[in-house]
Design an enzyme around this catalytic site. Structure first.
Site, mmCIF file in Angstrom:
data_model
loop_
_atom_site.group_PDB
_atom_site.id
_atom_site.type_symbol
_atom_site.label_atom_id
_atom_site.label_comp_id
_atom_site.label_asym_id
_atom_site.label_seq_id
_atom_site.Cartn_x
_atom_site.Cartn_y
_atom_site.Cartn_z
ATOM 1 N N ASN A 48 0.805 -1.232 0.000
ATOM 2 C CA ASN A 48 0.000 0.000 0.000
ATOM 3 C C ASN A 48 0.834 1.277 0.000
ATOM 4 O O ASN A 48 0.367 2.316 -0.474
ATOM 5 C CB ASN A 48 -0.912 -0.028 1.245
ATOM 6 C CG ASN A 48 -1.479 1.329 1.579
ATOM 7 O OD1 ASN A 48 -2.470 1.756 0.986
ATOM 8 N ND2 ASN A 48 -0.857 2.041 2.518
ATOM 9 N N TYR A 82 3.214 8.814 -11.769
ATOM 10 C CA TYR A 82 2.389 8.020 -10.844
ATOM 11 C C TYR A 82 1.599 6.962 -11.622
ATOM 12 O O TYR A 82 1.594 5.781 -11.265
ATOM 13 C CB TYR A 82 1.466 8.984 -10.103
ATOM 14 C CG TYR A 82 0.531 8.383 -9.086
ATOM 15 C CD1 TYR A 82 0.966 8.097 -7.802
ATOM 16 C CD2 TYR A 82 -0.810 8.136 -9.394
ATOM 17 C CE1 TYR A 82 0.100 7.574 -6.851
ATOM 18 C CE2 TYR A 82 -1.678 7.620 -8.457
ATOM 19 C CZ TYR A 82 -1.218 7.349 -7.181
ATOM 20 O OH TYR A 82 -2.091 6.834 -6.248
ATOM 21 N N ILE A 130 -9.940 9.091 -2.719
ATOM 22 C CA ILE A 130 -10.418 8.859 -1.357
ATOM 23 C C ILE A 130 -9.729 9.890 -0.466
ATOM 24 O O ILE A 130 -8.504 10.065 -0.563
ATOM 25 C CB ILE A 130 -10.078 7.430 -0.879
ATOM 26 C CG1 ILE A 130 -10.704 6.392 -1.820
ATOM 27 C CG2 ILE A 130 -10.555 7.208 0.554
ATOM 28 C CD1 ILE A 130 -10.238 4.973 -1.587
ATOM 29 N N PRO A 162 -4.656 11.886 3.938
ATOM 30 C CA PRO A 162 -3.645 12.949 3.999
ATOM 31 C C PRO A 162 -2.966 13.197 2.644
ATOM 32 O O PRO A 162 -2.632 14.348 2.318
ATOM 33 C CB PRO A 162 -2.660 12.418 5.038
ATOM 34 C CG PRO A 162 -3.546 11.648 5.982
ATOM 35 C CD PRO A 162 -4.545 10.958 5.088
HETATM 36 N N1 LIG Z 1 -6.175 8.411 -1.501
HETATM 37 C C1 LIG Z 1 -6.488 8.166 -2.759
HETATM 38 O O1 LIG Z 1 -7.365 8.843 -3.328
HETATM 39 C C2 LIG Z 1 -5.796 7.077 -3.529
HETATM 40 C C3 LIG Z 1 -6.308 6.726 -4.795
HETATM 41 C C4 LIG Z 1 -5.689 5.708 -5.524
HETATM 42 C C5 LIG Z 1 -4.611 5.038 -4.983
HETATM 43 N N2 LIG Z 1 -4.118 5.401 -3.760
HETATM 44 C C6 LIG Z 1 -2.960 4.661 -3.258
HETATM 45 O O2 LIG Z 1 -3.250 4.189 -1.966
HETATM 46 C C7 LIG Z 1 -2.042 4.072 -1.223
HETATM 47 C C8 LIG Z 1 -2.187 4.817 0.086
HETATM 48 O O3 LIG Z 1 -2.413 6.188 -0.186
HETATM 49 P P1 LIG Z 1 -3.029 7.187 0.901
HETATM 50 O O4 LIG Z 1 -3.964 8.069 0.158
HETATM 51 O O5 LIG Z 1 -3.510 6.436 2.075
HETATM 52 O O6 LIG Z 1 -1.729 8.063 1.254
HETATM 53 P P2 LIG Z 1 -1.119 8.568 2.635
HETATM 54 O O7 LIG Z 1 -0.119 9.618 2.266
HETATM 55 O O8 LIG Z 1 -2.186 8.925 3.600
HETATM 56 O O9 LIG Z 1 -0.347 7.266 3.196
HETATM 57 C C9 LIG Z 1 0.771 6.746 2.549
HETATM 58 C C10 LIG Z 1 1.687 6.139 3.585
HETATM 59 O O10 LIG Z 1 2.815 5.560 2.888
HETATM 60 C C11 LIG Z 1 3.977 5.862 3.633
HETATM 61 N N3 LIG Z 1 5.161 5.796 2.776
HETATM 62 C C12 LIG Z 1 5.556 6.670 1.817
HETATM 63 N N4 LIG Z 1 6.716 6.285 1.290
HETATM 64 C C13 LIG Z 1 7.059 5.131 1.908
HETATM 65 C C14 LIG Z 1 8.168 4.249 1.792
HETATM 66 N N5 LIG Z 1 9.172 4.486 0.925
HETATM 67 N N6 LIG Z 1 8.202 3.142 2.581
HETATM 68 C C15 LIG Z 1 7.205 2.908 3.475
HETATM 69 N N7 LIG Z 1 6.146 3.717 3.636
HETATM 70 C C16 LIG Z 1 6.082 4.822 2.866
HETATM 71 C C17 LIG Z 1 3.725 7.261 4.189
HETATM 72 O O11 LIG Z 1 4.589 7.561 5.280
HETATM 73 C C18 LIG Z 1 2.263 7.173 4.570
HETATM 74 O O12 LIG Z 1 2.107 6.714 5.896
HETATM 75 C C19 LIG Z 1 -0.930 4.624 -2.120
HETATM 76 O O13 LIG Z 1 -0.287 3.571 -2.802
HETATM 77 C C20 LIG Z 1 -1.701 5.493 -3.100
HETATM 78 O O14 LIG Z 1 -1.007 5.644 -4.308
HETATM 79 C C21 LIG Z 1 -4.679 6.395 -3.025
#
Ligand SMILES: NC(=O)c1ccc[n+]([C@@H]2O[C@H](COP(=O)([O-])OP(=O)(O)OC[C@H]3O[C@@H](n4cnc5c(N)ncnc54)[C@H](O)[C@@H]3O)[C@@H](O)[C@H]2O)c1
Length: 209
Positions: A87, A153, A188, A191
């Site tokens: 994730n 991305y 979604i 942060p």
């Molecule tokens: N929020 C959305 O709308 C959305 C949509 C599609 C996909 N995603 C994907 O869902 C996943 C989670 O996203 P989110 O929105 O919860 O983001 P977020 O920023 O809230 O959480 C991401 C987490 O990943 C950690 N992280 C970053 N780099 C890292 C590394 N090198 N090693 C370990 N941990 C690391 C961060 O510290 C953070 O805690 C991501 O892969 C994102 O691309 C999110």
């Protein structure tokens, strides 16, 4: 009895957003959760929020030696591994004309290298216990559609989609009891998204000044 009772589930990037929510939901369904993240403070808080004996391990998913250590620490603590949720992620907006090589590489390291290690070490570790296991890769709708500001991305999320198919067929061919699947979330509020909107609002405001 929970749907994942006593399954050992490792969630990368579990300190925030979707990973944190996954970890809490898994623990609620009976899983023994391992939260990993580069952010120690958030990761420890998420492990506390998840409960049910969840632990936090500091971990950069782009570093192979850290994956080896995290797998060892997981096995030392819980004896086996059943599920990996790949994730961890980040997002720097940019079109193909705007994105720099450094930004492109950072996306590749965290998303593609991170998913590669998670799938590779996940399969190696889960197959050793012979029980049903699962690997869940978090992609994005940017893997499926073109977006003006998501070149690096989207390229990485597309690669995660393809890695998922190849790894799933590999496990099926070798009769491993491991499912490999991919999820494609849209927007979604986490942060990550809140920062994106705040940066966009600040840029729009400065354009007016
Ligand atoms: N929020 C959305 O709308 C959305 C949509 C599609 C996909 N995603 C994907 O869902 C996943 C989670 O996203 P989110 O929105 O919860 O983001 P977020 O920023 O809230 O959480 C991401 C987490 O990943 C950690 N992280 C970053 N780099 C890292 C590394 N090198 N090693 C370990 N941990 C690391 C961060 O510290 C953070 O805690 C991501 O892969 C994102 O691309 C999110």
């Amino acid at each position: 009895m929970g749907r994942v009772e006593d399954k050992v589930c490792l969630v990368t990037g579990g300190g925030s957003g979707l990973g944190r929510a996954d970890a809490i939901a898994l623990a609620k369904e009976g899983a023994k959760v391992v939260i990993t993240d580069i952010n120690k403070e958030n990761g420890e808080e998420a492990a506390h929020a998840a409960g049910n004996g969840a632990i936090f391990l500091e971990h950069d998913v782009a570093e192979e030696d850290q994956w080896q250590l995290v797998i060892k620490q997981t096995l030392d603590h819980f004896d086996e591994l059943n599920v990996v949720v790949n994730n961890a992620g980040m997002f720097i907006p940019g079109s193909v004309e705007e994105v720099t090589w450094d930004q492109y590489r950072i996306h590749q390291r965290i998303h593609m290298d991170g998913a590669f290690f998670g799938i590779k070490y996940g399969i190696e570790t889960i197959k050793a216990n012979g029980k049903l296991g699962a690997i869940v890769n978090i992609a994005s709708t940017t893997a499926l559609l073109g977006y003006h500001t998501s070149f690096a991305y989207g390229a990485c999320k597309g690669a995660i989609r393809t890695m998922t198919s190849h790894a799933a067929i590999h496990c099926q061919q070798l009769r491993y009891n491991i499912r490999v699947n991919c999820i494609f979330p849209s927007v979604i509020q986490t942060p990550l998204i809140e920062k994106l909107y705040a940066d966009a609002a600040a840029a729009a405001e400065s354009a007016w000044c």
